[in-house]
Design an enzyme around this catalytic site. Structure first.
Site, PDB file in Angstrom:
ATOM      1  N   GLU A  27       0.905  -1.045  -0.079  1.00  0.00           N
ATOM      2  CA  GLU A  27       0.230  -0.001   0.229  1.00  0.00           C
ATOM      3  C   GLU A  27       0.888   1.295   0.075  1.00  0.00           C
ATOM      4  O   GLU A  27       1.972   1.216   0.545  1.00  0.00           O
ATOM      5  CB  GLU A  27      -0.969  -0.114   1.224  1.00  0.00           C
ATOM      6  CG  GLU A  27      -1.793   1.425   1.091  1.00  0.00           C
ATOM      7  CD  GLU A  27      -2.868   1.548   2.114  1.00  0.00           C
ATOM      8  OE1 GLU A  27      -2.844   0.608   3.592  1.00  0.00           O
ATOM      9  OE2 GLU A  27      -3.645   2.186   2.139  1.00  0.00           O
ATOM     10  N   CYS A 223      -6.650   1.509   2.565  1.00  0.00           N
ATOM     11  CA  CYS A 223      -7.480   2.496   2.558  1.00  0.00           C
ATOM     12  C   CYS A 223      -7.398   3.385   1.491  1.00  0.00           C
ATOM     13  O   CYS A 223      -8.179   4.038   1.233  1.00  0.00           O
ATOM     14  CB  CYS A 223      -7.372   3.179   4.012  1.00  0.00           C
ATOM     15  SG  CYS A 223      -7.591   2.328   5.531  1.00  0.00           S
ATOM     16  N   ASN A 359     -11.888  -2.655  -0.095  1.00  0.00           N
ATOM     17  CA  ASN A 359     -10.706  -3.031   0.784  1.00  0.00           C
ATOM     18  C   ASN A 359     -11.366  -3.612   2.201  1.00  0.00           C
ATOM     19  O   ASN A 359     -11.774  -4.689   2.057  1.00  0.00           O
ATOM     20  CB  ASN A 359     -10.186  -1.898   1.204  1.00  0.00           C
ATOM     21  CG  ASN A 359      -8.914  -1.941   2.478  1.00  0.00           C
ATOM     22  OD1 ASN A 359      -8.439  -2.972   2.213  1.00  0.00           O
ATOM     23  ND2 ASN A 359      -8.903  -0.768   3.109  1.00  0.00           N
ATOM     24  N   GLU A 360     -11.322  -2.787   3.254  1.00  0.00           N
ATOM     25  CA  GLU A 360     -11.599  -3.259   4.557  1.00  0.00           C
ATOM     26  C   GLU A 360     -13.359  -2.878   5.096  1.00  0.00           C
ATOM     27  O   GLU A 360     -13.318  -2.119   5.871  1.00  0.00           O
ATOM     28  CB  GLU A 360     -10.668  -2.711   5.499  1.00  0.00           C
ATOM     29  CG  GLU A 360     -10.558  -3.066   6.824  1.00  0.00           C
ATOM     30  CD  GLU A 360      -9.357  -2.409   7.550  1.00  0.00           C
ATOM     31  OE1 GLU A 360      -8.496  -3.122   7.822  1.00  0.00           O
ATOM     32  OE2 GLU A 360      -9.584  -1.511   8.173  1.00  0.00           O
TER      33      GLU A 360
HETATM   34  O1  AHR Z   1      -2.325  -1.488   6.494  1.00  0.00           O
HETATM   35  C1  AHR Z   1      -2.651  -0.159   7.130  1.00  0.00           C
HETATM   36  C2  AHR Z   1      -4.462   0.083   6.838  1.00  0.00           C
HETATM   37  O2  AHR Z   1      -4.599  -0.846   7.990  1.00  0.00           O
HETATM   38  C3  AHR Z   1      -5.106  -0.430   5.415  1.00  0.00           C
HETATM   39  O3  AHR Z   1      -4.776   0.753   4.759  1.00  0.00           O
HETATM   40  C4  AHR Z   1      -6.213  -0.602   5.977  1.00  0.00           C
HETATM   41  O4  AHR Z   1      -6.801  -1.624   5.113  1.00  0.00           O
HETATM   42  C5  AHR Z   1      -6.143  -1.069   7.431  1.00  0.00           C
HETATM   43  O5  AHR Z   1      -7.011  -0.435   8.240  1.00  0.00           O
END
Ligand code: AHR
Length: 631
Positions: A27, A223, A359-360
C-alpha cells in the site's frame, strides 16, 4: 526438564499448501511508492502539487503557468514553469529539487535525467544545464542540454556524480540571459533500477521484496483504495498510460494521524497498475488488485454521509472499472484495455486470477454493493476469483455479520485483518482449527503483532508462532500477508511495518525474517507431529513436507526465556540426514534500526539427524527452521 518429543511421518501428507500461501500487501502508506519503491528521485516533477513549487527551490526569473490542454505535453498535468533570463549575465535562473526528504546519490553511479521543454517567447535555442549538487553546494555532475524547438520535446541527460550525497539536490539551470524556456515533467532516476526498467523500481527495496518470494502481491491498498473522499479513491485508470499524463492524486494517509502529519503526501501514479503487474510477473507473485466498491474510507466517513458512498443505481462505472481492469490484465490486444497494455509494452496477458472488491469494508453499505459487482464479474469472467471483506477486525459485530454474508455471496476468499498485541497472536494459534471447510477460503490479508518497542523480536516471534496455525490449516487458509509492507523512516504514518528504509538504506525487521523464513520454506504439504509430549508453554512447532526437494521442514519457536530441548523422530529418514538450520534469535525487546540494522539477523548452520531424530536445543527468544533432506 525433559525434551519435547514427537514423531513426524513424512509420507503421511495432510493438506496441500497453496502456492499463494505467503504473500505481500503493498500500500502507498509511509511513502511506500513515491519516495520509496518507485525510483523517481524528483519530488513534484510536474508542478501539480497544490503548492506548485513544493519540493523546488527556484531562483531567478521564473513563473508557474497552467497551459491549455492543446498547449502542454500532458493535459492531465497542465502546469509547467517558464524560466526567463532577464537578469545580469552573472545572475542565473535555476530550479533546485530537494527530493523526498533529501535527494541521495552515489559517487560513480549513473543517473538518467529527463525533462520536457520548449523555447518560449519566440526565442531561439536555449541552453539548459542539469546537475547534481552535494550538501556543500558543490556541483558534482553536470551536462548541457540544448533546447532547440518551440514545440514541446523530451530532452535527456546522464549524470555520473564524482561524490555521494545523502541530502543533495538536482538542479536545472537556464543558461541564458535574454530568452525564455518552458520546462515540465522534470525527472531523475538511477540508471540501475530493478531489472533495469525505465520508470522503474528502487533496486534494493524491490530486491528485498523479491527475496520474500511472495506467492501473492496485493495492491494498491488498503485504505487508499477507498480514499478520504470518493474523488480521492485510487482510480487504477489514472495509473496507466503515458507516465507524464497520470494525474496527481492526494494520499489518504496525509493527515490521518495527528502525530504523523504528512500534508505533502501525494500519489504521482508513476508506480501504477502496469508497473505492479510487471513486478508481480518478475518476482513470481500472483497479482491481487483491489478496486473501490463505491465507498470512501469507512473509518473517515460517517455512514450517513451520502457523499462518501455511491448510490446503488450509480454504481455502474465502478463495476465497469473492475471489468475493465480484468480486460487490461488479461484481454486480447483486440480489446480496448488489452490494447493499452500492449502499447505499454506487454502484449501477452498478465494472467490475473484474483480481484479484491473493496478493501476493509463493512456493514450493509458493503453487502448492498458487493453482489452487484459479483454478478457482472461472474457473468463475464467466471474464472476470476473474488476476494470479499470481513471488516477491520478478527471478531466483533462487523466480522460476525460479514462472514455469513460472504458465504451467501459465495466469494472465493474472505480477507481478514488483525493488528493485535503479541498475546493475541500467541492465544490465537488455533484460530482456524474449527473454521468451516466448505465455505470460502481465508485470506489473512493484513496482520501484524503490535508490541512496544515497535517491530520487536517478540512481536515477530508471536507472528511466527501464530503462523504455525496458518500453516497447519492450509486447507482453509490459502493466502496471507503481513501489513503494511514498507515505511520511510523520514515520512511514516503507521508502525509496525515489515521493511523500513531511508533514501540509501533498507532495514529488515525481525518480522521480515519471519516472513522470509516461512515463504522460503513453505513446503508443499502439511504434516502432523504425532505423540507430542513435554511441550512447555511458549514453544510452538509445526512440520511440512516439501515434495520438490524431498525434505521435511520443521518450524520451531521458543518465546520463553529458557532454552528448550526438542527431539523429533523423523520416520524412515536416513539416520544422519543433513539438516539446514536457519533462524533468528535475541532478546525480546531487540529490534533493527538505521544505526543497528543487524541486531537481529538471519543465522544459518548445518547439522545432521541423530539416529533419525532431530535433536536440537531451541534458544530462548528464537525462531528456527530445520530443513531435513531425505534424499
Ligand atoms: O495497513 C494499514 C491499513 O490498515 C490499511 O490501509 C487498511 O486496510 C487497514 O485499516
Amino acid at each position: 526438564m525433559n525434551a519435547v518429543t514427537g514423531t513426524i511421518q513424512p509420507t503421511q501428507l495432510k493438506h496441500p499448501i497453496s502456492d499463494t500461501m505467503y504473500g505481500v500487501f503493498f500500500e502507498d502508506i509511509n511513502f511506500a511508492a513515491d519516495g520509496g519503491l518507485y525510483a523517481e528521485l524528483i519530488r513534484n516533477r510536474s508542478f501539480e502539487f497544490p503548492d506548485a513549487l513544493h519540493g523546488w527551490e527556484p531562483d531567478g526569473d521564473f513563473e508557474v503557468r497552467k497551459g491549455e490542454a492543446n498547449d502542454v505535453p500532458f493535459p492531465k498535468n497542465p502546469h509547467y514553469v517558464r524560466l526567463t533570463g532577464t537578469r545580469h549575465r552573472d545572475q542565473w535562473t535555476a530550479l533546485d529539487n530537494t527530493g523526498f526528504r533529501g535527494l541521495a546519490f552515489e559517487r560513480g553511479k549513473r543517473y538518467n535525467a529527463s525533462f520536457y521543454a520548449r523555447t518560449a517567447n519566440n526565442t531561439a535555442r536555449q541552453n539548459i544545464v542539469v546537475s547534481l549538487v552535494d550538501e556543500s553546494g558543490t556541483v558534482v555532475a553536470k551536462q548541457n542540454v540544448n533546447v532547440n524547438s518551440p514545440a514541446w520535446k523530451e530532452y535527456k541527460a546522464t549524470l555520473t556524480p564524482s561524490a555521494s550525497a545523502d541530502r543533495g539536490k538536482f538542479r536545472l539551470l537556464y543558461d541564458g540571459h535574454s530568452g525564455s524556456v518552458d520546462v515540465e515533467q522534470i525527472s531523475l532516476f538511477p540508471a540501475d533500477t530493478f531489472n533495469g526498467h525505465a520508470n522503474g523500481l528502487r533496486k534494493d527495496l524491490a530486491q528485498t521484496i523479491a527475496d520474500l518470494k511472495p506467492g501473492i502481491f496485493r495492491f494498491p491498498g488498503g485504505c487508499i483504495v477507498e480514499g478520504t473522499t470518493l474523488e480521492q479513491r485510487y482510480n487504477w485508470k489514472d495509473s496507466v498510460g503515458p507516465v507524464g499524463n497520470r494525474p496527481l492524486n492526494g494520499n489518504r494517509w496525509n493527515n490521518t494521524f495527528v502525530d504523523h502529519l504528512t500534508p505533502d503526501y501525494f500519489q504521482s501514479y508513476g508506480l501504477g497498475f502496469y508497473e505492479f503487474f510487471v513486478f508481480c510477473e518478475e518476482i513470481g507473485a500472483e497479482p491481487l488488485p483491489v478496486v473501490n466498491v463505491g465507498l470512501a474510507c469507512q473509518y473517515q466517513n460517517d455512514e450517513r454521509d451520502l457523499s462518501a458512498q455511491v448510490a446503488l443505481d450509480k454504481l455502474e462505472p465502478y463495476i465497469q472499472d473492475a471489468l475493465d481492469l480484468i480486460e487490461f490484465a488479461n484481454g486480447g490486444t483486440d480489446t480496448a484495455w488489452g490494447k493499452l497494455r500492449a502499447e505499454m509494452g506487454h502484449t501477452a496477458p498478465f494472467n490475473m486470477k484474483y480481484i479484491g472488491i473493496g478493501n476493509e469494508q463493512w456493514g450493509k453499505l458493503y453487502t448492498d454493493r458487493l453482489p452487484l459487482f459479483l454478478e457482472k464479474i461472474r457473468a463475464k469472467y467466471p474464472e476470476i476469483q473474488v476476494v470479499g471483506s470481513s471488516g477491520p477486525s478478527p471478531d466483533g459485530n462487523h466480522f460476525t455479520y460479514l462472514w455469513p454474508k460472504m458465504k451467501e455471496f459465495k466469494v472465493d476468499l474472505v480477507d481478514e485483518h488483525y493488528y493485535k498485541d503479541p498475546n493475541w497472536f500467541l492465544n490465537n494459534v488455533n484460530r482456524y482449527d474449527n473454521y468451516d471447510r466448505s465455505g470460502p477460503k481465508v485470506f489473512a490479508g493484513e496482520y501484524a503483532s503490535h508490541d512496544n518497542p515497535t517491530n520487536s523480536l517478540y512481536a515477530a516471534l508471536s507472528e511466527a508462532a501464530f503462523m504455525t496455525g496458518l500453516e497447519k490449516n492450509a486447507d482453509v487458509v490459502r493466502m496471507t500477508s503481513y501489513a503494511p509492507l514498507l515505511a520511510n523512516y523520514r515520512a511514516w504514518q503507521w508502525a509496525h511495518d515489515l521493511i523500513w528504509f531511508n533514501n540509501k538504506q533498507v532495514v529488515r525487521t525481525p518480522s521480515y525474517y519471519v516472513q522470509y523464513l516461512y515463504s522460503n520454506n513453505k513446503g508443499t504439504h502439511t504434516l502432523d507431529i504425532a505423540s507430542l509430549a513435554n511441550k512447555p508453554q511458549g514453544v510452538y512447532l509445526s512440520a511440512v513436507a516439501d515434495k520438490t526437494d524431498n525434505s521435511v521442514i520443521v518450524k520451531a519457536i521458543n518465546v520463553g526465556t529458557m532454552p528448550v530441548s526438542v527431539k523429533l523422530k523423523i520416520q524412515d529418514a536416513p539416520a544422519n540426514a543433513a539438516v539446514k538450520a536457519s533462524g533468528i534469535f535475541g532478546n525480546r525487546r531487540d529490534k533493527n534500526t538505521e544505526t543497528a540494522p543487524d541486531t537481529i539477523k538471519l543465522e544459518t548452520s548445518g547439522l545432521t539427524l541423530t539416529d533419525g531424530n532431530l535433536d536440537v536445543s531451541l534458544k530462548p527468544g528464537s525462531f528456527t527452521v530445520y530443513r531435513v533432506s531425505l534424499k
